[in-house]
Each structure stands twice: as structure tokens, then as C-alpha cells.
Design a protein around this motif. Structure first.
Motif, PDB file in Angstrom:
ATOM      1  N   VAL A 234       7.359  -4.528   3.766  1.00 16.34           N
ATOM      2  CA  VAL A 234       7.199  -5.838   3.122  1.00 16.34           C
ATOM      3  C   VAL A 234       8.455  -6.158   2.331  1.00 16.34           C
ATOM      4  O   VAL A 234       8.953  -5.293   1.606  1.00 16.34           O
TER       5      VAL A 234
ATOM      6  N   VAL B 258       8.761  -3.074  -0.208  1.00 15.44           N
ATOM      7  CA  VAL B 258       8.045  -1.795  -0.185  1.00 15.44           C
ATOM      8  C   VAL B 258       7.883  -1.368   1.283  1.00 15.44           C
ATOM      9  O   VAL B 258       7.905  -2.201   2.179  1.00 15.44           O
ATOM     10  N   ILE B 259       7.693  -0.070   1.498  1.00 17.48           N
ATOM     11  CA  ILE B 259       7.758   0.414   2.884  1.00 17.48           C
ATOM     12  C   ILE B 259       6.449   0.308   3.649  1.00 17.48           C
ATOM     13  O   ILE B 259       6.429   0.456   4.864  1.00 17.48           O
ATOM     14  N   SER B 260       5.350   0.040   2.959  1.00 13.19           N
ATOM     15  CA  SER B 260       4.110  -0.189   3.698  1.00 13.19           C
ATOM     16  C   SER B 260       3.272  -1.275   3.038  1.00 13.19           C
ATOM     17  O   SER B 260       3.012  -1.232   1.837  1.00 13.19           O
ATOM     18  N   GLY B 261       2.872  -2.255   3.841  1.00 12.13           N
ATOM     19  CA  GLY B 261       2.067  -3.357   3.334  1.00 12.13           C
ATOM     20  C   GLY B 261       0.617  -3.293   3.748  1.00 12.13           C
ATOM     21  O   GLY B 261      -0.235  -3.929   3.146  1.00 12.13           O
ATOM     22  N   GLU B 262       0.327  -2.511   4.808  1.00 10.09           N
ATOM     23  CA  GLU B 262      -1.071  -2.461   5.239  1.00 10.09           C
ATOM     24  C   GLU B 262      -1.466  -1.187   5.970  1.00 10.09           C
ATOM     25  O   GLU B 262      -2.636  -0.887   6.067  1.00 10.09           O
ATOM     26  N   HIS B 263      -0.513  -0.409   6.470  1.00 12.33           N
ATOM     27  CA  HIS B 263      -0.875   0.794   7.226  1.00 12.33           C
ATOM     28  C   HIS B 263      -0.977   2.044   6.366  1.00 12.33           C
ATOM     29  O   HIS B 263      -1.634   3.007   6.757  1.00 12.33           O
ATOM     30  N   GLY B 264      -0.305   2.027   5.225  1.00  7.89           N
ATOM     31  CA  GLY B 264      -0.391   3.177   4.336  1.00  7.89           C
ATOM     32  C   GLY B 264       0.717   4.195   4.559  1.00  7.89           C
ATOM     33  O   GLY B 264       1.486   4.125   5.517  1.00  7.89           O
TER      34      GLY B 264
ATOM     35  N   VAL C 244       0.839  -1.198   0.000  1.00  7.83           N
ATOM     36  CA  VAL C 244       0.000   0.000   0.000  1.00  7.83           C
ATOM     37  C   VAL C 244       0.873   1.247   0.000  1.00  7.83           C
ATOM     38  O   VAL C 244       0.518   2.266   0.549  1.00  7.83           O
ATOM     39  N   THR C 245       2.036   1.108  -0.661  1.00  4.09           N
ATOM     40  CA  THR C 245       2.963   2.231  -0.746  1.00  4.09           C
ATOM     41  C   THR C 245       2.522   3.143  -1.887  1.00  4.09           C
ATOM     42  O   THR C 245       3.026   3.060  -2.996  1.00  4.09           O
TER      43      THR C 245
ATOM     44  N   ASP D 106       5.489  -1.350   8.959  1.00  2.00           N
ATOM     45  CA  ASP D 106       4.840  -2.503   8.310  1.00  2.00           C
ATOM     46  C   ASP D 106       5.424  -2.736   6.917  1.00  2.00           C
ATOM     47  O   ASP D 106       4.709  -2.913   5.946  1.00  2.00           O
TER      48      ASP D 106
END
Lengths: 469, 469
Positions: free
Chosen positions: B352, B423-429, A193-194, B350
């Protein structure tokens, strides 16, 4: 609006991809790139040139050149599309990915395969099965279509009930943008969600927002067993009502739940000289199950078979070996071919309605069929409400009469779909063929959003113009 | 750039939603809407007003008003976000969907539930289970978060290995656009390629591209049995290497494969006074399986248990009843809480990475932890490479020193993630919190595409400005 190709530009193209990989000034060779699998000739259009790049860098240079000279670029996979998506409606350059056909990596640890867009979809499964893996995307044209085209159309097919459509498996893309940048989205990551989900904006964008040069697909463990059931019913209403019962009371998600109306399977059975006693049937379901445990699969097909018989089925045939299974699937796959014997001109539609509305839709289709005196066999994916309602040209009509009639008939069909809460394409796309019908089924603000996005990413409308919007 | 709210505009807002549903000029009441679950105070910002509409029509009118007066609108669900997505960083109006909390329809035939955005996610499953159905989205904050927020963030959570993330289940949306149009995307349809996939552009757009007013979610048959395994390993390397073995040799896709490093589970076990003999373990896996057949499930956990033991596990604990299962999951869920005893300030990340890179990532994190002298317990979703690496403020550091240190530490962590193909965000945004790091990990052309799309759909940047890009 667009400029014509010149010899100078063609020379520049040759410098980028090599002389052998440009087709120009050769109408016979260009003709093959003027159409896809939509049979009707008036959807075809000749390109001015075809280029066959071999890398993202070459494609980026071609895109920059096209932007500079205002020449439209139409990307093309195998040309097996069914909405005219690969047809260069404004001429210009067809960019064929046929040379980019390598499976780049099979990553067994991460369950990912990385492919170029020109790989034939079936080859992916041939390559990964020795590792006990499989790619779950399964368009019906799996032996000819390219994975790039599948991603561009978000192809559906027969296994979507359990496995979803192509997009579910796309976790990374290398994309050349309409303005010639190379962008890397996602990768071997299962969640992301990047920023905005540009991957799934690209999936299904029909070659209008970017050209895929690398595709990262998620793999799954290869199921070890499968079984097919062919179930005969007196009528479609009874057949369709079994579908949610399987999913809820039976708690089973089949791989496929295909249906065929009598017009469809009777044509196919006769064409194949198939001995299944189909005469008293008005509808058939073809249900496929897969799994790793043969005993469990047997339990499941017992449950489904019983559910069908308790709910009005005439007969359940079980195919638990490859030969019988192939015999059953041949019926489903040969419907279009069988009807071509009767008349070569058909409009293969792929509307989607809520599953519970399939019987109402089919009733309305019979009414439309009677009104226009056009046979419309219906078959397709009952498990997800995706129906190949296929108007067939009566032999006595001239092509002109047929086109006129078909246009009105489709309009009426699409309005019915819209009223039932459905959409006009579930897997073939809008492309060139259905573009004019979009305002009939989508709100103006919805179309405006798509137009704004297209314009934002492709200000000069260089990439695949004349499609969707 | 933006205008301030005036009494006149507030009066207009009151006319739209009713006087009782506007908070203005009341700092105590407004304060609750100035932050989400990101603990750090410097990410908070006070709104000028809060409005609580009850329908799409009211929201459309609010958006038109906001465009007219150039007032920013920040949509808000339960405020349980972890990236500052619901924080009104430019002031203006917070639009809370808390009153839009109805389950509108449970459609058993089509396996669809239609909900408003303010429904608590857990309530969906409570409502559909009596029909033998379930909604597979499962963020860890399922008892407080709203479904609208889950869709806006494309929430992940514990079940994503088997069931995917929130977006997989979103098949239709009613959306109010940034300019105040009401648009209907998809519906009770299982496949849809009628134009661009705007649904999945909206999913995960963190409230910057539209406000959801109706959400159509796909349901599945409710699994009838589940079992949890807690597996102890000497080290993380050994633990993680089992994951692809389960998926390929075992041919089993678990519902969850969670992992905890020793820093994580030792803190949680001590905090909970848990008796599991964890002292010699360096890593734990928590594996959940579900299905309809208890016998099959037993076979599966035998296979997994054996695979783990053959590949270096110290011990496998099986929890096949609710009590033992809850005992195991409590360890996983209480890690953050346990560390709060040590220090209340933590940065819950979070990131990934590809599953195979988890051991390398964790090694690098230990190095970063040593370099900065900051404990970084790591836990999360091993089955999809989604790692909650959580820097904890050492009590001796001042807040200022902590912020300075954390910024550099995160930068280093994100660069490692990028290098490993993650990637730097998998679920928090990304939200407000990670915005400044985006150029570190995404290509300029990629960010430019997002900016162009935002600008195309929201020309005056009214909706949730200051987020993502």
C-alpha cells in the motif's frame, strides 16, 4: 510505588521543555490541571508539576526521565473528558499537549490531514472545508476538545450512525511509548495489515499506552446539503421501533438519530423557553440527514417522515435551513445545562445497549429512578444505542448521601446494561471514574488480557496509572 | 522448544473432539493442511495432526492441552490465505474451524449477524439479502474464503474505498485465548470504549492472539442499484490523477476504484479473448458505484465519466446491467490466472502506498522489473493505494535462481514502498511469507511492542508460532 518529584528532577524537566513550560510549586496554577469535566471534586487530584512539551523528542526525553525516577506521567488534552482520564491520581507530572496545536499538513491528493494532538477538533473542519473536505469525527464538545483527547478516548458523538467514531478516521500515529521510544504507525495509507493493529489499540487507550504526537486523519468529501427532522412520539417504545425501519425499509443511513425522553426535552424546552408543543409528547427523535443532492435528501426525509407517521409519530418538524436546525439541536445540547438549574450534581453516563433493547433499558431505568428517588433523564444516540442516562442529585440529599446512593445506583444500572448485552461506556471511557465497576461487567480473563498488555508496554506503570485497570 | 505429539496426546484430542475429527498418521489427508494459496512449496509444512472442533469449549480444552504439553497450535480457515498464515511451520496441531460453519443469528432489529468462523463469506450475504441487508466485507475470494480467516487477516478487497475493510464491521467476538480462556468482547453494540479495543487487536492478528469462535458483524441496508465504469487511459499517471478528483470535485465515494496496468489487462483481455479495444491503452480504471436511487447513480456516473474525459481518458464504457458488469469484472479477476498461462510461479504482493504516490511507485516497479528482467504486472485497488505488484517467474529461470532473485527483488520493492510512506501488506498479512522483511520496514521499537503483546497474551508461544514476529 512511585517517587515524589524533587527540585533536581524539575530542573531536568526545565532543561527539556524550557523554564516557562514547567509549572511547579504554584498550587493556583496547578489546580487547573487537577480535574477534567467530571464535576465531582473527589475525582480530582493535584499534580506535582505540569510540563508543556512542544515535540515528540521532548516527550520521549520526559518519558525516559520518568521511567528512571519512577514518576507517574498523566497526559492531558483540553481537559474536557468525562471519566477523569486526565486526572493525575498518583500525583507526579501532568504532560499537557496544549502547545502542540499545529495542523501540520492538509494533503488534498490523499485526503489526509496531519495534526498535532493539541489541535481543537473544530479547527480541523474549519481548515479543510475550503478544499471541499471534511473530517467526520464529531464529539459534542467539538468546540473545546482536542483531537488528541478524541483519539485517546475514541470519541463518539452525534454523527456516528453514518460516519462511525473517531477511530475509523485514524490511519496513522506518531506515538511516544511509555518507555520513551518514538514509534510511527501507519501513515497516509488506507489499508494496513503489516503486523498487529497497534493504531487501534492506541485509539481509546485513554493515554495509558502511548502519547500521540502526530495524528493522520482520513478526510471525506464535504456533504453539500443537510436536513434535520424533529419527530414527536407519545412514548419511547414507539419512537425507538422506528429506528431499524429507517435503516432497512427506508434504506437510509442518517447522519444522526438522537433521542430524548420526556424528562430530558421538557427540561431543555422549558429552560430554552422553546415553543414546540411538547406537552403531549413522551419521546422525541432528532434525525439528521446529509448528502450532496438536495432533491435526494428531500426524497429521503419524505420517506423517513412517512415511516415515522405510519408508525405512531405525533408530528414531524422539518428543518432544512441553518436557523431552524440550530433551534432543534439546541434542545438536544442543552439538556445537561437545563438540569443543572435544578441541581448542579449529575453523573453523565454513556452506556450502550443493542438498539432493540433501548425501550427495555429505559423501563428499567425508570424503575431504578423510582427505587432510589433520583431523577434519571435519558437522551443520546438512538442510532447506535448509546444512552446518556444521567442520574441527578436531588437537592435535599447531602453530598455524602448522594455519593453513597449514586454508587449503588450505578452498579445496578451497569448490571442491567450487562444483562441486555451492552457495555458501560460508548464514548467517555473508563478512566478513573468507572474503573471500580469494570469487574462487574467484564470477564476476569478479559481484564487480565488488558492488564498483561499494559504491563508488556509499560513495565513500571509510568504512563497514566490508576486508569481503566 | 516445542514437544512432538504422542499417541497419548492424540487420544486426549480424540476425547475432546471425537475420533472422526482428528487426522493423525495419515500423510495424504494431512498434506491438504500443510499449505495455503501461496503456491511456492517451500512455504509449506506438514502438521503432525489436524483437529476439527465444533465449539469454543472444545477449542479451550485443546488450547489448555497444548499449553500443558508445549505443542504448537495453528488455526485454519478455508486455507485461501496468501501469506502462509495457516501453515504449521513448527508442526504440531492444525486446528481447522471447518465444522463451525453455522450462521447463528440474523438480528434484523439491530442489523447484526452472528456467525461461526467457518462460514463461507459469500453465504452471509446470501442469507441476509432477503431482509434487505448486506455485509459489506468483500475479499476477492468471497466464494471460498471463511469469515474467520477474513477477520484474522482483516481482509480488504474490492469495496474498501466506500465500505472499509473487514474490521470496520466486526463489533463483537467470542475468542479462545492462547492459554485456553473463553472471552467475550463487545457484542451487538455499535460503540464501545469499555477498556482497550481488544476486538481490533484480534482483527488482523493472523491467528496468533486468539481463535474466534463467534463473530458479530454489523450489517447495512442493501444498496438497490449499481453501475460499473471501465475507463481507458493512455498512461497510469493520467489515470491515477483522476482518483482524488472524483472524491473531491465530484464529491462521490465509489464502492471500488480498481486499476490495471497494461501488462495486467492486456494479459487478461487476451486470455479472455475480450473485444475491448485495449491496444492503445496504457492503464484502465474500473469504477463501481452503488446506491438506492438509479437516477442519482446516473448523475454520478455522468460526473465521473466527464471528469475522466476532461482529464485525459480515451474512452468510458458504462455497464449498468449484470451481464456487461460481469464482463468488465472478469478482466480484473482473471489477471493472475492469465499470467499463470505464461508461468505458474508468481509472488502476489499487496503493498500500500499513499494514492498520490501510485505513479511514482509504478515507475520504480518498472525499473526494478527491467533490472531483474522479471515481469511485474501491477493492478489492484487504486481507491486505497493497495497494489498487487506481482513478480512473475520467467520460464527460463530455475526455481533456485527464481527464489534468489525474488528475495532481492522483494526487498527492493519493500524499501521503495517504505520510502514512499507505504506499508508492505494491505490485506494479505505478514504471516510466514513476509516475516523476514518486517525489520526492513518497521522500527525496532514497533516490532518490540508487537513481540511484547504476543508474549503477554501467549507466554509459551503456543498459538500460531513463526508468524509475523
Amino acid at each position: 510505588m512511585y517517587n515524589k518529584l524533587t527540585n533536581e528532577i524539575v530542573e531536568e524537566l526545565k532543561k527539556i521543555v524550557g523554564t516557562n513550560n514547567v509549572i511547579y510549586d504554584d498550587p493556583d496554577a496547578l489546580e487547573a490541571y487537577s480535574h477534567d469535566e467530571v464535576a465531582e471534586k473527589h475525582y480530582a487530584h493535584m499534580p506535582e508539576a505540569v510540563v508543556k512539551p512542544s515535540s515528540a523528542e521532548e516527550i520521549a526525553r520526559i518519558m525516559k526521565l520518568a521511567n528512571k525516577y519512577k514518576i507517574p506521567i498523566t497526559p492531558r488534552g483540553a481537559g474536557s473528558g468525562l471519566s477523569g482520564g486526565a486526572v493525575p491520581v498518583y500525583g507526579g507530572i501532568v504532560l499537557s499537549v496544549e502547545r502542540m496545536n499545529r495542523i501540520l499538513e492538509i494533503d488534498k491528493e490523499n485526503l489526509v490531514v496531519v495534526v498535532e494532538p493539541g489541535v481543537v477538533t473544530n479547527e480541523i473542519n474549519n481548515a479543510v472545508k475550503e478544499y471541499g473536505l471534511f473530517y467526520a469525527g464529531y464529539p459534542m464538545s467539538v468546540e473545546t476538545c482536542y483531537i488528541g483527547g478524541n483519539v485517546a478516548e475514541n470519541a463518539g458523538g452525534g454523527r456516528a450512525v453514518k460516519y462511525g467514531v473517531t477511530g475509523r478516521y485514524v490511519i496513522g500515529l506518531e506515538v511516544v511509548t511509555p518507555t520513551g521510544d518514538i514509534v510511527h504507525l501507519g501513515g497516509k495509507v488506507m489499508k494496513d495489515v503489516t503486523g498487529y493493529d497497534l493504531i487501534h489499540l492506541m485509539v481509546g487507550s485513554e493515554g495509558t499506552l502511548g502519547i500521540f504526537t502526530k495524528i493522520y486523519l482520513k478526510l471525506m468529501p464535504l456533504p453539500q446539503a443537510k436536513v434535520d427532522l424533529l419527530v414527536l412520539f407519545h412514548d419511547m417504545d414507539t419512537a425507538i421501533k422506528v429506528v431499524p425501519k429507517i435503516m432497512t425499509f427506508g434504506r437510509i443511513i442518517p447522519t444522526s438519530i438522537e433521542f430524548m425522553d420526556d424528562l430530558s426535552f421538557k427540561a431543555a424546552c422549558k429552560y430554552l423557553n422553546e415553543k414546540i408543543p411538547f406537552e403531549e409528547a413522551g419521546a422525541m427523535l432528532l434525525i439528521e440527514l446529509d448528502g450532496n443532492n438536495k432533491t435526494e435528501l428531500e426524497e429521503q426525509y419524505e420517506i423517513i417522515g412517512n415511516l415515522c407517521m405510519e408508525n405512531g409519530a405525533i408530528e414531524v418538524y422539518v428543518a432544512d435551513n441553518a436557523t431552524t436546525s440550530e433551534r432543534i439541536w439546541r434542545i438536544r445540547r442543552n439538556i445537561a445545562e437545563a438540569w443543572k438549574q435544578f441541581s448542579p450534581h449529575q453523573s453523565l453516563e454513556d452506556v450502550v445497549v443493542p438498539i432493540s433493547e433501548i425501550p427495555t433499558f429505559l423501563k428499567k431505568i425508570r424503575e431504578i429512578s423510582n427505587k432510589y428517588r433520583v431523577p434519571i433523564p435519558c437522551y443520546g444516540h438512538a442510532g447506535d444505542g448509546n444512552i446518556h442516562a444521567t442520574p441527578i442529585k436531588p437537592p435535599e440529599l447531602s453530598m455524602e448521601e448522594w455519593h453513597e446512593k449514586l454508587e449503588k445506583l450505578l452498579e445496578e444500572m451497569y448490571v442491567v446494561v450487562k444483562e441486555l448485552g451492552g457495555v458501560i461506556s460508548g464514548e467517555h471511557g473508563i478512566g478513573h471514574k468507572r474503573k471500580k465497576y469494570l469487574p462487574l461487567v467484564l470477564e476476569p480473563a478479559h481484564i487480565e488480557m488488558m492488564r498483561a498488555i499494559k504491563k508488556a508496554l509499560d513495565p513500571d506503570l509510568i504512563l497514566n496509572p490508576g486508569k481503566i485497570i
